[in-house]
Design a protein around this motif. Sequence first.
Motif, PDB file in Angstrom:
ATOM      1  N   ARG A   9      65.410  -3.153  58.733  1.00  0.00           N
ATOM      2  CA  ARG A   9      65.464  -3.710  59.991  1.00  0.00           C
ATOM      3  C   ARG A   9      65.301  -2.454  60.975  1.00  0.00           C
ATOM      4  NH1 ARG A   9      71.142  -5.214  57.883  1.00  0.00           N
ATOM      5  NH2 ARG A   9      70.822  -7.470  57.106  1.00  0.00           N
ATOM      6  N   LEU A  10      65.615  -1.251  60.478  1.00  0.00           N
ATOM      7  CA  LEU A  10      65.152   0.004  60.960  1.00  0.00           C
ATOM      8  C   LEU A  10      63.587   0.072  61.542  1.00  0.00           C
ATOM      9  CD1 LEU A  10      67.629   2.456  59.461  1.00  0.00           C
ATOM     10  CD2 LEU A  10      67.745   1.505  61.964  1.00  0.00           C
ATOM     11  N   GLU A  11      62.953  -0.082  60.393  1.00  0.00           N
ATOM     12  CA  GLU A  11      61.448  -0.286  60.748  1.00  0.00           C
ATOM     13  C   GLU A  11      61.159  -1.265  61.580  1.00  0.00           C
ATOM     14  OE1 GLU A  11      57.368   0.061  58.173  1.00  0.00           O
ATOM     15  OE2 GLU A  11      59.143  -0.782  57.103  1.00  0.00           O
ATOM     16  N   ALA A  12      61.504  -2.505  61.412  1.00  0.00           N
ATOM     17  CA  ALA A  12      61.305  -3.426  62.626  1.00  0.00           C
ATOM     18  C   ALA A  12      61.780  -3.060  63.807  1.00  0.00           C
ATOM     19  CB  ALA A  12      61.857  -4.744  62.173  1.00  0.00           C
ATOM     20  N   PHE A  71      62.167   2.490  64.417  1.00  0.00           N
ATOM     21  CA  PHE A  71      62.681   3.761  64.092  1.00  0.00           C
ATOM     22  C   PHE A  71      61.577   4.408  63.237  1.00  0.00           C
ATOM     23  CE2 PHE A  71      66.621   1.680  65.440  1.00  0.00           C
ATOM     24  CZ  PHE A  71      67.291   2.855  65.881  1.00  0.00           C
ATOM     25  N   SER A  72      61.412   5.737  63.531  1.00  0.00           N
ATOM     26  CA  SER A  72      60.307   6.336  62.748  1.00  0.00           C
ATOM     27  C   SER A  72      60.721   6.479  61.394  1.00  0.00           C
ATOM     28  CB  SER A  72      60.288   7.778  63.456  1.00  0.00           C
ATOM     29  OG  SER A  72      61.394   8.676  63.218  1.00  0.00           O
ATOM     30  N   GLU A  73      59.782   7.128  60.511  1.00  0.00           N
ATOM     31  CA  GLU A  73      59.783   7.430  59.039  1.00  0.00           C
ATOM     32  C   GLU A  73      60.823   8.497  59.118  1.00  0.00           C
ATOM     33  OE1 GLU A  73      59.996   7.104  55.056  1.00  0.00           O
ATOM     34  OE2 GLU A  73      58.941   5.821  56.345  1.00  0.00           O
ATOM     35  N   GLU A  74      60.720   9.405  59.687  1.00  0.00           N
ATOM     36  CA  GLU A  74      61.924  10.632  59.810  1.00  0.00           C
ATOM     37  C   GLU A  74      63.172  10.180  60.077  1.00  0.00           C
ATOM     38  OE1 GLU A  74      62.159  13.885  63.242  1.00  0.00           O
ATOM     39  OE2 GLU A  74      60.745  14.678  61.943  1.00  0.00           O
ATOM     40  N   ASP A  75      63.348   9.542  60.963  1.00  0.00           N
ATOM     41  CA  ASP A  75      64.690   8.815  61.427  1.00  0.00           C
ATOM     42  C   ASP A  75      65.115   8.036  60.226  1.00  0.00           C
ATOM     43  OD1 ASP A  75      65.138   9.746  63.777  1.00  0.00           O
ATOM     44  OD2 ASP A  75      64.212   7.907  64.850  1.00  0.00           O
ATOM     45  N   ARG A  76      64.498   7.219  59.791  1.00  0.00           N
ATOM     46  CA  ARG A  76      64.865   6.295  58.491  1.00  0.00           C
ATOM     47  C   ARG A  76      65.204   7.228  57.273  1.00  0.00           C
ATOM     48  NH1 ARG A  76      60.231   3.396  60.082  1.00  0.00           N
ATOM     49  NH2 ARG A  76      59.236   3.613  58.115  1.00  0.00           N
TER      50      ARG A  76
END
Length: 76
Positions: free
Chosen positions: A30-33, A36-41
């Motif tokens: 959901r975060l990726e969709a 949200f950046s890879e760094e955030d995730r």
Amino acid sequence: QDAIEWALRRGFAFVGGIGSRAKAERTRQRLEAKGFSEEDRARVRMPLGVDIGARTPEEIAVAVAAELVAWRRSRA
């Protein structure tokens, strides 16, 4: 989900969630969709807590506290 997104947007260095590995994967998707950046995730620790085989609420609290201490010590 909302609390995790809120914490990421505000730049919290430690963001965690309690849940199963399957819930953690859904949260990451959901975060990726939502962009949200890879760094955030990567800042999201889920499931939260040191893997000590915790089952009861008290054991889960100890596991979460242990992860917080470990994170704090590694950043000191």
